[in-house]
Motif scaffolding. Structure first.
Motif, short mmCIF file in Angstrom:
data_model
loop_
_atom_site.label_atom_id
_atom_site.label_comp_id
_atom_site.label_asym_id
_atom_site.label_seq_id
_atom_site.Cartn_x
_atom_site.Cartn_y
_atom_site.Cartn_z
N ALA A 111 71.11 35.74 17.32
CA ALA A 111 69.66 35.53 17.39
C ALA A 111 69.38 34.10 16.97
O ALA A 111 69.92 33.63 15.97
CB ALA A 111 68.93 36.50 16.48
N THR A 112 68.57 33.43 17.75
CA THR A 112 68.14 32.07 17.41
C THR A 112 66.64 32.11 17.15
O THR A 112 65.87 32.60 17.97
CB THR A 112 68.43 31.10 18.57
N ILE A 113 66.25 31.60 16.00
CA ILE A 113 64.84 31.55 15.62
C ILE A 113 64.36 30.12 15.83
O ILE A 113 64.98 29.17 15.35
CB ILE A 113 64.64 31.95 14.15
N GLU A 114 63.26 29.96 16.53
CA GLU A 114 62.70 28.64 16.82
C GLU A 114 61.19 28.68 16.67
O GLU A 114 60.58 29.74 16.66
CB GLU A 114 63.04 28.22 18.26
N GLY A 115 60.59 27.51 16.62
CA GLY A 115 59.13 27.39 16.64
C GLY A 115 58.44 28.13 15.51
O GLY A 115 57.39 28.72 15.71
N ILE A 116 59.02 28.08 14.33
CA ILE A 116 58.46 28.80 13.19
C ILE A 116 57.33 27.96 12.59
O ILE A 116 57.54 26.80 12.23
CB ILE A 116 59.54 29.03 12.11
N ARG A 117 56.16 28.55 12.52
CA ARG A 117 55.02 27.86 11.91
C ARG A 117 54.16 28.87 11.18
O ARG A 117 54.07 30.03 11.58
CB ARG A 117 54.14 27.19 12.96
#
Length: 153
Positions: A86-92
């Motif tokens: 799992a790749t987590i991106e764009g965390i805001r």
């Protein structure tokens, strides 16, 4: 102090708030284009993500307010005996809730989601200029074990 938040898949109606969060920091403001109406590229990307069963654009909500966002991509690999990552991106998180544990809950939720999907590894990247983010991810157990590289096209 952490607050109980609800996680759900993003809807098209959430897209303006998501792009606003992505654009609301020094690096995001240089690469995102938050305007009304949104550029069609965001809408096209949203539709592609929502149609892909291995991509999830997830929002975190307190009552009806969106307070966080992240994208999780599930990828099968030949390595690790054909395991999934799992790749987590764009965390805001929204500026209105920063420092209240929402980011921690976002990441913990994503890690559990990866476990539920049978992933053996969770990975993420963050710009080296985001020193606070690097410390945050390390506090959550992430290790800078690899050197990542990118080529802009």
């Amino acid at each position: 102090m952490t607050e109980a938040i609800r996680f759900r898949l993003a809807t098209r109606e959430d897209l303006n708030q998501i792009v606003e969060m992505l654009a609301n920091d020094p690096l995001g403001s240089q690469r995102e284009l938050y305007e009304h109406p949104l550029p069609s590229s965001y809408i096209e990307a949203f539709h592609a993500i929502s149609m892909d069963p291995n991509n999830e654009l997830v929002v975190a909500c307190i009552e009806h307010e969106i307070v966080g966002v992240q994208q999780i991509t599930f990828t099968p690999y030949i390595t690790y005996q054909g395991g999934w990552r799992a790749t987590i991106e764009g965390i805001r998180t929204s500026p209105s809730v920063r420092g209240r544990g929402i980011g921690t809950q976002l990441i913990e939720w994503a890690i559990q989601r990866a476990k539920d999907r049978g992933c053996h590894l969770v990975q993420l990247t963050t710009d080296k200029k985001r020193t606070d983010a690097l410390r945050f991810y390390e506090r959550l157990g992430f290790v800078a074990s690899h050197e990542g590289m990118k080529l802009k096209l």
